[in-house]
Design a protein around this motif. Structure first.
Motif, PDB file in Angstrom:
ATOM      1  N   VAL A   1      -4.677   0.413  -8.362  1.00  0.00           N
ATOM      2  CA  VAL A   1      -4.036   2.102  -8.586  1.00  0.00           C
ATOM      3  C   VAL A   1      -4.362   2.870  -7.430  1.00  0.00           C
ATOM      4  N   VAL A   2      -5.969   3.181  -6.010  1.00  0.00           N
ATOM      5  CA  VAL A   2      -6.085   4.041  -6.102  1.00  0.00           C
ATOM      6  C   VAL A   2      -4.832   3.132  -4.434  1.00  0.00           C
ATOM      7  N   ARG A   3      -4.633   1.832  -4.227  1.00  0.00           N
ATOM      8  CA  ARG A   3      -4.375   1.445  -3.583  1.00  0.00           C
ATOM      9  C   ARG A   3      -2.507   1.537  -3.018  1.00  0.00           C
ATOM     10  N   VAL A   4      -1.845   1.212  -4.289  1.00  0.00           N
ATOM     11  CA  VAL A   4      -0.531   1.010  -4.393  1.00  0.00           C
ATOM     12  C   VAL A   4      -0.254   2.696  -4.335  1.00  0.00           C
ATOM     13  N   LEU A   5      -0.464   3.454  -5.135  1.00  0.00           N
ATOM     14  CA  LEU A   5      -0.102   4.830  -5.088  1.00  0.00           C
ATOM     15  C   LEU A   5       0.070   5.190  -3.582  1.00  0.00           C
ATOM     16  N   LYS A   6       1.663   6.291  -3.751  1.00  0.00           N
ATOM     17  CA  LYS A   6       1.473   7.174  -2.503  1.00  0.00           C
ATOM     18  C   LYS A   6       0.856   8.259  -2.054  1.00  0.00           C
ATOM     19  N   PRO A   7       0.191   8.574  -1.554  1.00  0.00           N
ATOM     20  CA  PRO A   7       0.330  10.060  -1.747  1.00  0.00           C
ATOM     21  C   PRO A   7       0.142  11.214  -1.858  1.00  0.00           C
ATOM     22  N   GLY A   8       0.602  11.870  -3.188  1.00  0.00           N
ATOM     23  CA  GLY A   8       1.007  12.928  -4.310  1.00  0.00           C
ATOM     24  C   GLY A   8       1.385  11.822  -5.761  1.00  0.00           C
ATOM     25  N   GLY A   9       1.347  10.071  -6.045  1.00  0.00           N
ATOM     26  CA  GLY A   9       1.242   9.721  -6.548  1.00  0.00           C
ATOM     27  C   GLY A   9       0.573   9.860  -7.840  1.00  0.00           C
ATOM     28  N   HIS A  10       0.922   9.441  -9.018  1.00  0.00           N
ATOM     29  CA  HIS A  10       0.235   9.743  -9.595  1.00  0.00           C
ATOM     30  C   HIS A  10      -0.317   8.009 -10.732  1.00  0.00           C
TER      31      HIS A  10
ATOM     32  N   GLY B   1     -11.494   7.620  -6.372  1.00  0.00           N
ATOM     33  CA  GLY B   1     -10.963   9.136  -5.738  1.00  0.00           C
ATOM     34  C   GLY B   1     -10.034  10.247  -6.135  1.00  0.00           C
ATOM     35  N   LEU B   2      -9.763  10.082  -7.569  1.00  0.00           N
ATOM     36  CA  LEU B   2      -8.246  10.530  -7.759  1.00  0.00           C
ATOM     37  C   LEU B   2      -8.096  11.743  -8.284  1.00  0.00           C
ATOM     38  N   ILE B   3      -7.473  12.442  -8.114  1.00  0.00           N
ATOM     39  CA  ILE B   3      -7.614  14.287  -8.931  1.00  0.00           C
ATOM     40  C   ILE B   3      -7.288  14.323 -10.454  1.00  0.00           C
ATOM     41  N   GLU B   4      -7.987  14.463 -10.802  1.00  0.00           N
ATOM     42  CA  GLU B   4      -7.826  14.295 -12.535  1.00  0.00           C
ATOM     43  C   GLU B   4      -7.370  15.650 -13.600  1.00  0.00           C
ATOM     44  N   VAL B   5      -6.225  15.692 -12.911  1.00  0.00           N
ATOM     45  CA  VAL B   5      -5.211  16.803 -13.222  1.00  0.00           C
ATOM     46  C   VAL B   5      -5.362  16.841 -15.161  1.00  0.00           C
ATOM     47  N   GLU B   6      -5.466  15.561 -15.658  1.00  0.00           N
ATOM     48  CA  GLU B   6      -5.640  16.372 -17.469  1.00  0.00           C
ATOM     49  C   GLU B   6      -6.385  15.295 -18.156  1.00  0.00           C
ATOM     50  N   ARG B   7      -7.098  15.604 -18.898  1.00  0.00           N
ATOM     51  CA  ARG B   7      -7.871  14.448 -19.724  1.00  0.00           C
ATOM     52  C   ARG B   7      -7.985  14.997 -21.404  1.00  0.00           C
TER      53      ARG B   7
ATOM     54  N   ASP C   1       1.054  -1.065  -0.056  1.00  0.00           N
ATOM     55  CA  ASP C   1       0.404   0.010   0.030  1.00  0.00           C
ATOM     56  C   ASP C   1       0.660   1.151   0.045  1.00  0.00           C
ATOM     57  N   ASN C   2       0.659   2.600  -0.562  1.00  0.00           N
ATOM     58  CA  ASN C   2       0.919   3.484  -0.300  1.00  0.00           C
ATOM     59  C   ASN C   2       2.903   3.274  -0.727  1.00  0.00           C
ATOM     60  N   SER C   3       3.358   2.997  -1.960  1.00  0.00           N
ATOM     61  CA  SER C   3       4.468   2.711  -2.238  1.00  0.00           C
ATOM     62  C   SER C   3       4.868   2.911  -3.763  1.00  0.00           C
ATOM     63  N   ILE C   4       4.025   3.272  -4.272  1.00  0.00           N
ATOM     64  CA  ILE C   4       4.785   3.382  -6.211  1.00  0.00           C
ATOM     65  C   ILE C   4       4.422   4.702  -5.822  1.00  0.00           C
TER      66      ILE C   4
ATOM     67  N   LYS D   1      -8.386   8.041 -24.703  1.00  0.00           N
ATOM     68  CA  LYS D   1      -7.897   9.017 -24.333  1.00  0.00           C
ATOM     69  C   LYS D   1      -6.810   8.657 -23.668  1.00  0.00           C
ATOM     70  N   ARG D   2      -6.312   9.620 -23.450  1.00  0.00           N
ATOM     71  CA  ARG D   2      -4.980  10.024 -22.276  1.00  0.00           C
ATOM     72  C   ARG D   2      -5.390  11.025 -20.694  1.00  0.00           C
ATOM     73  N   PHE D   3      -4.967  10.362 -20.374  1.00  0.00           N
ATOM     74  CA  PHE D   3      -5.429  10.864 -18.570  1.00  0.00           C
ATOM     75  C   PHE D   3      -3.554  10.852 -18.264  1.00  0.00           C
ATOM     76  N   VAL D   4      -3.970  11.820 -17.203  1.00  0.00           N
ATOM     77  CA  VAL D   4      -3.202  12.269 -15.500  1.00  0.00           C
ATOM     78  C   VAL D   4      -4.014  12.418 -14.093  1.00  0.00           C
ATOM     79  N   PHE D   5      -3.744  11.326 -13.486  1.00  0.00           N
ATOM     80  CA  PHE D   5      -4.374  11.757 -11.684  1.00  0.00           C
ATOM     81  C   PHE D   5      -3.623  11.590 -10.603  1.00  0.00           C
ATOM     82  N   ARG D   6      -4.016  11.909 -10.235  1.00  0.00           N
ATOM     83  CA  ARG D   6      -3.288  12.395  -8.870  1.00  0.00           C
ATOM     84  C   ARG D   6      -3.807  11.844  -7.667  1.00  0.00           C
ATOM     85  N   LYS D   7      -3.115  10.752  -6.676  1.00  0.00           N
ATOM     86  CA  LYS D   7      -3.812  11.012  -5.244  1.00  0.00           C
ATOM     87  C   LYS D   7      -3.700  11.424  -4.536  1.00  0.00           C
ATOM     88  N   PRO D   8      -4.869  11.962  -4.381  1.00  0.00           N
ATOM     89  CA  PRO D   8      -5.016  13.370  -2.882  1.00  0.00           C
ATOM     90  C   PRO D   8      -3.767  13.368  -1.632  1.00  0.00           C
ATOM     91  N   GLU D   9      -2.587  14.745  -1.183  1.00  0.00           N
ATOM     92  CA  GLU D   9      -1.410  14.985  -0.162  1.00  0.00           C
ATOM     93  C   GLU D   9      -2.779  13.543   1.086  1.00  0.00           C
TER      94      GLU D   9
END
Length: 272
Positions: free
Chosen positions: A168-177, A200-206, A143-146, A264-272
Motif C-alpha cells: 500500500v505504502v509503495r504504490v500510493l502517490k505522495p498525498g494519496g489515500h 508510516g502513513l498519517i491516520e486521518v480518521e478511525r 511505485d507512487n502511482s495510485i 473498524k474503518r480507517f482513512v490514511f494519507r501518505k505524507p507529501e
C-alpha cells in the motif's frame, strides 16, 4: 463445554471462519451467473434511521447493506478526478459502486481469484471501470502511482497482511489515500495497531463500526438466509449460517455482539 470449545477454536484459528465464509461465497458464486453474489462483506447500516443513506438505483437496492459498507469507506474523501484501485474486489460489486456513484476518473478492481475476475470482465460495462487478476501482497503497480487504494474486508484473509500494508505504502502517490475497513479479534487489536502504525502513513480518521455491521446483519438477515437456502446443501446449512454471520448465530454475529470481534474503518494519507 461447547462454548469453551468454540472460544478455544477461535483463539487458535482466529481468521479461519472468515476464510471459510469467503470460500463459501466464492464456491457458490460459480453457480450464480446473475446478481445474487456480487458482494462478500457483512454490510453496514446507520444506527439512527434519520442518518443520510446513499440513493441507489432499483437494480442496486437489493444489495443496499453491502453497498453501504463501501459507501462508508470510499466516500470518506472526494474521489472526483482520482484514480482508484480496489485490492480484493471479489465479484466487483464494490468497485462498480465506486465508479458509478462516487465518480472517480477510473476504478481498477484487483483480486487473486481467476473466476472472480472472469465474472467481472463479463458482467460489468461501466465506463472507467476495469479489472485485473493480482496478488495483494505483490501488486503489479508502479511505485507512487495510485491516488486511492481501497480495501474492504479482505486483508484478514491474507497470509501476510504486513506485506500488503508495505505494498500500500509503495504504490500510493505522495498525498494519496488508503481507505480501509476490516475486522480483527479482540486479542489481535494491539498487533493490528502496530502493523498500521508501521506503515508510516498519517491516520486521518478511525471509526469503530461494529454496531453498524451488527445492525446491517439484522436488517439484511432475510436476504442472507434466502441465499443460504438457495445455494447451500441442507447438511451444511447450520455451519454456513454461522460463518455467514446470520442473525443470532454464535461464531461471528455473537462474537461481534460480545466484543470478541471488532470492525473498524480507517482513512490514511501518505505524507507529501
Amino acid at each position: 463445554m461447547m462454548r469453551t470449545a468454540v472460544a478455544t477454536f477461535q483463539r487458535l484459528f482466529p481468521n479461519l471462519p472468515h476464510k471459510i465464509s469467503r470460500g463459501w461465497f466464492e464456491f457458490i458464486s460459480l453457480f450464480d451467473s446473475g446478481t445474487s453474489m456480487l458482494f462478500m462483506n457483512y454490510g453496514y447500516a446507520p444506527i439512527v434511521d434519520t442518518e443520510a443513506q446513499p440513493g441507489l438505483d432499483a437494480m442496486d437496492e437489493p444489495n443496499r447493506y453491502p453497498l453501504q459498507l463501501y459507501h462508508a469507506t470510499a466516500s470518506a474523501i472526494p474521489l472526483d478526478g482520482l484514480d482508484v484501485v480496489e485490492v480484493g474486489c471479489g465479484r466487483g460489486g464494490g468497485a462498480h459502486y465506486v465508479q458509478k456513484y462516487l465518480k472517480p476518473a477510473s476504478t481498477v478492481g484487483i483480486d487473486i481469484t481467476h473466476n472472480a475476475i472472469k465474472f467481472c470482465d463479463r458482467y460489468y460495462d461501466q465506463p472507467g471501470l476495469s479489472f485485473a487478476q493480482g496478488d495483494a501482497q505483490d501488486l503489479q503497480l508502479a511505485d507512487n502511482s495510485i491516488d486511492v487504494l481501497l480495501n474492504v474486508e479482505s486483508s484478514i484473509c491474507y497470509p501476510d497482511p504486513e506485506q500488503f500494508f508495505r505494498e500500500v505504502v509503495r504504490v500510493l502517490k505522495p498525498g494519496g489515500h488508503f481507505l480501509y475497513a476490516d475486522l480483527r479479534t479482540d486479542h489481535e487489536l494491539e498487533m493490528w495497531d502496530e502493523q498500521l502504525a508501521a506503515m508510516g502513513l498519517i491516520e486521518v480518521e478511525r471509526q469503530n463500526i461494529t454496531p453498524n455491521v451488527i445492525r446491517a446483519l439484522d436488517l439484511d438477515d432475510e436476504r442472507r438466509q434466502s441465499m443460504i437456502r438457495k445455494y447451500s446443501p441442507m447438511i451444511v446449512r447450520p455451519i454456513v449460517r454461522e460463518f455467514a454471520g446470520v442473525k443470532n448465530s454464535k461464531f461471528f454475529y455473537g462474537a461481534l455482539q460480545s466484543g470478541e470481534k471488532v470492525y473498524k474503518r480507517f482513512v490514511f494519507r501518505k505524507p507529501e
